[in-house]
Each structure stands twice: as structure tokens, then as C-alpha cells.
Design a protein around this motif. Structure first.
Motif, PDB file in Angstrom:
ATOM      1  N   LYS A 100       0.477 -27.894 -28.378  1.00 45.48           N
ATOM      2  CA  LYS A 100      -0.753 -27.144 -28.587  1.00 45.48           C
ATOM      3  C   LYS A 100      -1.002 -26.918 -30.074  1.00 45.48           C
ATOM      4  CE  LYS A 100      -1.644 -24.038 -25.533  1.00 45.48           C
ATOM      5  NZ  LYS A 100      -1.682 -22.803 -24.738  1.00 45.48           N
TER       6      LYS A 100
ATOM      7  N   TYR B  33      -5.857 -34.976 -25.448  1.00 38.37           N
ATOM      8  CA  TYR B  33      -6.254 -33.563 -25.430  1.00 38.37           C
ATOM      9  C   TYR B  33      -7.766 -33.452 -25.282  1.00 38.37           C
ATOM     10  CZ  TYR B  33      -1.810 -33.462 -27.944  1.00 38.37           C
ATOM     11  OH  TYR B  33      -0.502 -33.648 -28.314  1.00 38.37           O
ATOM     12  N   TYR B  35     -10.747 -30.508 -26.104  1.00 35.35           N
ATOM     13  CA  TYR B  35     -11.068 -29.249 -26.763  1.00 35.35           C
ATOM     14  C   TYR B  35     -12.551 -28.951 -26.545  1.00 35.35           C
ATOM     15  CZ  TYR B  35      -6.760 -29.669 -29.561  1.00 35.35           C
ATOM     16  OH  TYR B  35      -5.454 -29.773 -29.987  1.00 35.35           O
ATOM     17  N   GLN B  37     -15.708 -26.884 -28.590  1.00 36.12           N
ATOM     18  CA  GLN B  37     -16.065 -26.275 -29.872  1.00 36.12           C
ATOM     19  C   GLN B  37     -17.476 -25.735 -29.775  1.00 36.12           C
ATOM     20  OE1 GLN B  37     -16.203 -28.924 -33.291  1.00 36.12           O
ATOM     21  NE2 GLN B  37     -15.847 -27.233 -34.703  1.00 36.12           N
ATOM     22  N   PRO B  43     -12.181 -25.781 -32.859  1.00 37.32           N
ATOM     23  CA  PRO B  43     -11.912 -26.306 -31.528  1.00 37.32           C
ATOM     24  C   PRO B  43     -10.951 -25.400 -30.751  1.00 37.32           C
ATOM     25  CG  PRO B  43     -11.718 -28.040 -33.183  1.00 37.32           C
ATOM     26  CD  PRO B  43     -11.831 -26.749 -33.923  1.00 37.32           C
ATOM     27  N   GLU B  44     -11.261 -25.214 -29.463  1.00 39.02           N
ATOM     28  CA  GLU B  44     -10.395 -24.427 -28.570  1.00 39.02           C
ATOM     29  C   GLU B  44      -9.772 -25.374 -27.561  1.00 39.02           C
ATOM     30  OE1 GLU B  44     -12.355 -20.213 -27.768  1.00 39.02           O
ATOM     31  OE2 GLU B  44     -13.787 -21.846 -27.486  1.00 39.02           O
ATOM     32  N   PHE B  45      -8.468 -25.275 -27.424  1.00 38.97           N
ATOM     33  CA  PHE B  45      -7.722 -26.134 -26.515  1.00 38.97           C
ATOM     34  C   PHE B  45      -8.161 -25.910 -25.072  1.00 38.97           C
ATOM     35  CE2 PHE B  45      -4.123 -28.411 -24.877  1.00 38.97           C
ATOM     36  CZ  PHE B  45      -3.694 -27.699 -23.772  1.00 38.97           C
TER      37      PHE B  45
END
Lengths: 113, 114
Positions: A100, B33, B35, B37, B43-45
Motif C-alpha cells: 500500500k 492497483y 486508485y 482521485q 490518489p486513494e487506494f
């Protein structure tokens, strides 16, 4: 918990002037630290990264950053800014061996002629 | 290798419709991944794949969101019954799985929900 703070929402510098963008992180162990740049309509591009060794790291486009453990900081610098550097800059922290990555809210850089 | 690609680049939809986005990572990268934004934010996971296995989902990812990576190559992100709050840039990234976890980002898909 990991977190990243970029205190400056936006910064304006004159072309040719020096630049420093601030980044503070919160993480218990030695972090992996990154600076990314995002231009309008573009994805994020990695400028530089730190995970061990020399605390002053060099990146692309003439950028450098210094890891200061005592201050939990990883500030980005450039000695002479070009108009093409105008963009959004993101500092990010990753856990040791983890997947993460946590991003800061970003600092938008404006360059004036 | 042309890097991470995402399709479409822009999507406008009406509230309540379903949308699906595709991400093609760099070919030898085993980690992928997603994300999200939003304007003025980093950016948010959302979620993460190691090959075809989805190993982590953020609490941001409600039941209306689902992601797949069926053969460990490309991935899809589906949003069902879209809401106006889903309007954002959806970014995909891939990495080769090294310890520092450097990620390579695609250009993103901008979703607008009317």
C-alpha cells in the motif's frame, strides 16, 4: 497509521528561481518515500524515490529530495524552475515490503514568467 | 513496452447506470492497483492484485464496486448503480513486485456521473 502531509496546497515561483516543496510523513519504521508529478490530463510520473542509503536522492528533470529522519521530512528541491515544471506534485510513503502506498494531497506549482 | 494503459479515458454516465473500466498493466508486472482521485486530493487506494488474486480492498470500495484480474494480466473495475459521488479520476498502476514497490501509473479514466 501511515500518513503524508503536504502543507502547501499551491506555490508560485518565478521561472529560474529555486523551489522547495515540503513533505512530512508519519510511519513507525524506515519508510519508502516517493515524489510523483502529475501534469494536466496525464498519469503520475515518478520523479525520485528513497528507501535506503544516501539521504539525498537525485531524480529526473533536475529534482532532488532529502530524507531527514529526525524531522520526518522528505522535501523536494530544484535549483532553477522551468515553466514546464508547472504541475501537481505528490509525496507518497510506502510500507516496508508492503503493497500500500499512501499519497499526500498534493502541491500545485505555478511558474510565472 | 508502452506503459500502463487505461480505457476509456473519459466516461460520462447517468446516475444508476453501470460502468466498466479496463487497465492493461506493463506486461511483466505482477502487481496491479486501482486508485481513485478526486479534485484537489491525492490518489486513494482502492484495491490491489498480486497476479490474479485480489489481496486487499479498501473500505472506500463499497459493494457497488468490483474488480477482477482474471488471467493475471489486464484488470477491470466495475461500478454498479453509479452515484454522483462516484465522479472522480480512476487510476490504475502496476509494479514488478520489488521491495520498494515503485508503481507505474496509467493516464486514468475520468468518470462523470450526471
Amino acid at each position: 497509521a501511515q500518513s503524508v502531509t503536504q502543507p502547501d496546497i499551491h506555490i508560485t515561483v518565478s521561472e529560474g528561481a529555486s523551489l522547495e516543496l515540503r513533505c512530512n510523513y508519519s510511519y513507525g519504521a524506515t519508510p519508502y518515500l516517493f515524489w510523483y508529478v502529475q501534469s494536466p490530463g496525464q498519469g503520475l510520473q515518478l520523479l525520485l524515490k528513497y528507501f535506503s542509503g544516501d539521504t539525498l536522492v537525485q531524480g529526473i528533470k533536475g529534482f532532488e529530495a532529502e530524507f531527514k529522519r529526525s524531522q520526518s521530512s522528505f522535501n523536494l528541491r530544484k535549483p532553477s524552475v522551468h515553466w514546464s515544471d508547472a504541475a501537481e506534485y505528490f509525496c507518497a510513503v510506502g510500507a516496508d515490503g508492503g503493497f500500500k502506498t499512501i499519497f499526500g494531497a498534493g502541491t500545485r506549482l505555478f511558474v510565472k514568467a | 513496452d508502452t506503459g500502463v494503459s487505461q480505457d476509456p479515458r473519459h466516461k460520462i454516465t447517468k446516475r444508476g447506470q453501470n460502468v466498466t473500466f479496463r487497465c492493461d498493466p506493463i506486461s511483466e508486472h505482477n502487481r496491479l492497483y486501482w486508485y481513485r482521485q478526486t479534485l484537489g486530493q491525492g490518489p486513494e487506494f482502492l484495491t490491489y492484485f498480486q497476479n490474479e488474486a485480489q489481496l486487499e480492498k479498501s473500505r472506500l470500495l463499497s459493494d457497488r464496486f468490483s474488480a477482477e484480474r482474471p488471467k493475471g494480466s489486464f484488470s477491470t473495475l466495475e461500478i454498479q448503480r453509479t452515484e454522483q459521488g462516484d465522479s472522480a479520476m480512476y487510476l490504475c498502476a502496476s509494479s514488478p513486485g520489488l521491495a520498494d514497490n515503485e508503481q507505474f501509473f496509467g493516464p486514468g479514466t475520468r468518470l462523470t456521473v450526471l
